[in-house]
Design a protein around this motif. Structure first.
Motif, PDB file in Angstrom:
ATOM      1  N   LYS A   1       0.845  -1.211   0.000  1.00  0.00           N
ATOM      2  CA  LYS A   1       0.000   0.000   0.000  1.00  0.00           C
ATOM      3  C   LYS A   1       0.879   1.259   0.000  1.00  0.00           C
ATOM      4  O   LYS A   1       0.524   2.271  -0.606  1.00  0.00           O
ATOM      5  N   ALA A   2       2.029   1.199   0.657  1.00  0.00           N
ATOM      6  CA  ALA A   2       2.956   2.344   0.630  1.00  0.00           C
ATOM      7  C   ALA A   2       3.549   2.509  -0.771  1.00  0.00           C
ATOM      8  O   ALA A   2       3.768   3.631  -1.242  1.00  0.00           O
ATOM      9  N   MET A   3       3.799   1.386  -1.453  1.00  0.00           N
ATOM     10  CA  MET A   3       4.310   1.450  -2.835  1.00  0.00           C
ATOM     11  C   MET A   3       3.265   2.108  -3.751  1.00  0.00           C
ATOM     12  O   MET A   3       3.603   2.907  -4.636  1.00  0.00           O
ATOM     13  N   ILE A   4       1.992   1.777  -3.524  1.00  0.00           N
ATOM     14  CA  ILE A   4       0.916   2.364  -4.350  1.00  0.00           C
ATOM     15  C   ILE A   4       0.923   3.890  -4.201  1.00  0.00           C
ATOM     16  O   ILE A   4       0.745   4.633  -5.176  1.00  0.00           O
ATOM     17  N   GLU A   5       1.180   4.362  -2.977  1.00  0.00           N
ATOM     18  CA  GLU A   5       1.242   5.815  -2.731  1.00  0.00           C
ATOM     19  C   GLU A   5       2.393   6.453  -3.518  1.00  0.00           C
ATOM     20  O   GLU A   5       2.272   7.564  -4.024  1.00  0.00           O
ATOM     21  N   LEU A   6       3.530   5.751  -3.593  1.00  0.00           N
ATOM     22  CA  LEU A   6       4.688   6.307  -4.324  1.00  0.00           C
ATOM     23  C   LEU A   6       4.338   6.553  -5.789  1.00  0.00           C
ATOM     24  O   LEU A   6       4.754   7.542  -6.392  1.00  0.00           O
ATOM     25  N   LYS A   7       3.589   5.606  -6.339  1.00  0.00           N
ATOM     26  CA  LYS A   7       3.194   5.757  -7.749  1.00  0.00           C
ATOM     27  C   LYS A   7       2.237   6.944  -7.897  1.00  0.00           C
ATOM     28  O   LYS A   7       2.386   7.762  -8.813  1.00  0.00           O
ATOM     29  N   LYS A   8       1.300   7.058  -6.958  1.00  0.00           N
ATOM     30  CA  LYS A   8       0.356   8.195  -7.019  1.00  0.00           C
ATOM     31  C   LYS A   8       1.102   9.524  -6.941  1.00  0.00           C
ATOM     32  O   LYS A   8       0.710  10.506  -7.556  1.00  0.00           O
ATOM     33  N   LYS A   9       2.182   9.559  -6.148  1.00  0.00           N
ATOM     34  CA  LYS A   9       2.937  10.809  -5.989  1.00  0.00           C
ATOM     35  C   LYS A   9       3.899  11.072  -7.138  1.00  0.00           C
ATOM     36  O   LYS A   9       4.600  12.085  -7.143  1.00  0.00           O
ATOM     37  N   GLY A  10       4.005  10.123  -8.069  1.00  0.00           N
ATOM     38  CA  GLY A  10       4.885  10.339  -9.228  1.00  0.00           C
ATOM     39  C   GLY A  10       6.359  10.079  -8.935  1.00  0.00           C
ATOM     40  O   GLY A  10       7.227  10.427  -9.736  1.00  0.00           O
ATOM     41  N   LEU A  11       6.652   9.448  -7.790  1.00  0.00           N
ATOM     42  CA  LEU A  11       8.060   9.144  -7.495  1.00  0.00           C
ATOM     43  C   LEU A  11       8.551   7.968  -8.329  1.00  0.00           C
ATOM     44  O   LEU A  11       9.753   7.803  -8.546  1.00  0.00           O
ATOM     45  N   THR A  12       7.622   7.147  -8.759  1.00  0.00           N
ATOM     46  CA  THR A  12       7.944   6.049  -9.678  1.00  0.00           C
ATOM     47  C   THR A  12       6.778   5.864 -10.640  1.00  0.00           C
ATOM     48  O   THR A  12       5.617   6.041 -10.252  1.00  0.00           O
ATOM     49  N   LYS A  13       7.113   5.530 -11.886  1.00  0.00           N
ATOM     50  CA  LYS A  13       6.022   5.378 -12.870  1.00  0.00           C
ATOM     51  C   LYS A  13       5.290   4.052 -12.683  1.00  0.00           C
ATOM     52  O   LYS A  13       4.107   3.950 -12.975  1.00  0.00           O
ATOM     53  N   HIS A  14       6.048   3.034 -12.255  1.00  0.00           N
ATOM     54  CA  HIS A  14       5.455   1.698 -12.131  1.00  0.00           C
ATOM     55  C   HIS A  14       5.938   1.055 -10.833  1.00  0.00           C
ATOM     56  O   HIS A  14       7.024   1.376 -10.340  1.00  0.00           O
ATOM     57  N   ILE A  15       5.133   0.131 -10.316  1.00  0.00           N
ATOM     58  CA  ILE A  15       5.509  -0.561  -9.075  1.00  0.00           C
ATOM     59  C   ILE A  15       5.364  -2.069  -9.256  1.00  0.00           C
ATOM     60  O   ILE A  15       4.516  -2.551 -10.012  1.00  0.00           O
ATOM     61  N   GLY A  16       6.219  -2.790  -8.547  1.00  0.00           N
ATOM     62  CA  GLY A  16       6.171  -4.235  -8.647  1.00  0.00           C
ATOM     63  C   GLY A  16       6.849  -4.874  -7.457  1.00  0.00           C
ATOM     64  O   GLY A  16       7.138  -4.209  -6.450  1.00  0.00           O
TER      65      GLY A  16
END
Ligand SMILES: NC(=O)c1ccc[n+]([C@@H]2O[C@H](COP(=O)([O-])OP(=O)(O)OC[C@H]3O[C@@H](n4cnc5c(N)ncnc54)[C@H](OP(=O)(O)O)[C@@H]3O)[C@@H](O)[C@H]2O)c1
Length: 316
Positions: free
Chosen positions: A141-156
């Motif tokens: 869920k913290a990784m999902i937030e990073l994507k929303k904030k634009g810190l990473t384009k994709h998460i896995g």
């Protein structure tokens, strides 16, 4: 360069450069050589302890305009000591500072294993935290937030079994975009591949050459050698290439991205050329028969008497 596609159309190039074990005094030359000679994909991780050396090269090549940042797919990974929700964003910010980037293309949970904050390498059972205490879905869920904030384009994620992927999917509603796992002709994992394909998860296969340069203490005695395999070498003769090319072309021919590590310019160039090898059906069948479910990275160093980790690949 051949590539896989994320659901939004972004590209994951099939061949990238791995950087685990690339020494701080060698990695800059390797990254610079790779990017100036056609690589579009670099695989990094905080734990490889060379992100700031890599970042200096990125800064130089991107700011001088020799290479376009947008053309390069850059991956990094969250280390096991930063799984708690509040620790995830500071970890990516540190990696972005080291790599001298505004965003990553892909950020992965490195292992489905959690350490106490501040523990880089565990030495005793108490250095671990159980997945009951820090559930993977909370980290996710913290990784999902990073994507929303634009810190990473994709998460896995990385090193996740079907069971663990299913848990994330059901408990967060968000499927990882990539699973990076050990995968090569001795560890073909047909069920995981089928599952990932059905769920739109792109696969990256690590240690495609059997990771021969990793430390002796994490090698099994008498482990097999992928690059010396006689069948692989017969095919190498047939195509007039090195065995390493046959091994990485296996990924490309099966739509699996791969990230061979090298700091040797000749090998870096040669590995990229593997993307041009096209096998016929008979070659593919020959290579398929080499599968023996052999893991070079058994990761048993994460299993200590008294700690909560016993079967991290969910295989027993
Ligand atoms: N997510 C994870 O948990 C995880 C785990 C392991 C690895 N990885 C990633 O995957 C990358 C690759 O895996 P790896 O580093 O374990 O091992 P690998 O890529 O299977 O093997 C690297 C070794 O192969 C040699 N080599 C490379 N190209 C060659 C060629 N064309 N001919 C002959 N030898 C060649 C390298 O030597 P030279 O440098 O001298 O060329 C090095 O000794 C890592 O660097 C890392 O980025 C991720």
């Amino acid at each position: 360069m051949k590539y896989l596609e994320y659901s939004n159309g972004d590209k994951l190039p099939l061949i990238g450069l791995g950087t685990w074990k690339s020494k701080q005094d060698e990695v800059s030359k390797a990254i610079s050589y790779a990017l100036l000679n056609g690589y579009k994909h670099i695989d990094c991780a905080a734990i490889y302890e060379n992100e700031s050396e890599i970042g200096a090269v990125f800064k130089d090549l991107f700011s001088s305009g020799k290479i376009n940042r947008e053309d390069i797919h850059i991956t990094s990974k969250l280390w096991n000591s930063n799984h708690q929700f509040a620790d995830v964003e500071p970890a990516i910010v540190k990696t972005l500072n080291d790599l001298k980037l505004d965003y990553l293309d892909l950020y992965l949970i490195h292992w489905p294993v959690a350490f106490q904050p501040g523990v880089t390498y565990p030495v005793k059972a108490e250095d671990f935290i159980s997945l009951e205490d820090v559930p993977l879905v909370d980290t996710w869920k913290a990784m999902i937030e990073l994507k929303k904030k634009g810190l990473t384009k994709h998460i896995g994620v990385s090193n996740f079994s079907i069971k663990k992927l299913e848990d994330l999917k059901h408990n967060s509603g968000v499927v990882p975009e990539v699973n990076q796992v050990e995968m090569h002709v001795y560890l073909q994992q047909p069920e995981l591949r089928k599952y990932c394909e059905a769920n739109g998860i792109l696969l990256t296969g690590y240690s495609p050459l059997g990771s021969p340069d990793r430390p002796a203490e994490i090698k099994a005695e008498n482990e097999p050698s992928l690059m010396q395999d006689p069948v692989v070498n017969e095919l190498a003769m047939k195509y007039n290439v090195h065995a390493a090319n046959i091994l990485t072309a296996w990924h490309v021919n099966n739509n699996i991205a791969t990230i061979p590590k090298s700091t040797n310019e000749k090998n870096i160039q040669s590995n990229l050329n593997s993307a041009n090898l096209n096998f016929d059906k008979e070659d593919l069948r020959t290579l398929e028969k080499l599968d023996k479910h052999y893991r070079f990275l058994a990761a048993d160093y994460f299993e200590m008497e008294g700690n909560p980790y016993h079967d991290i690949f969910d295989e027993q």
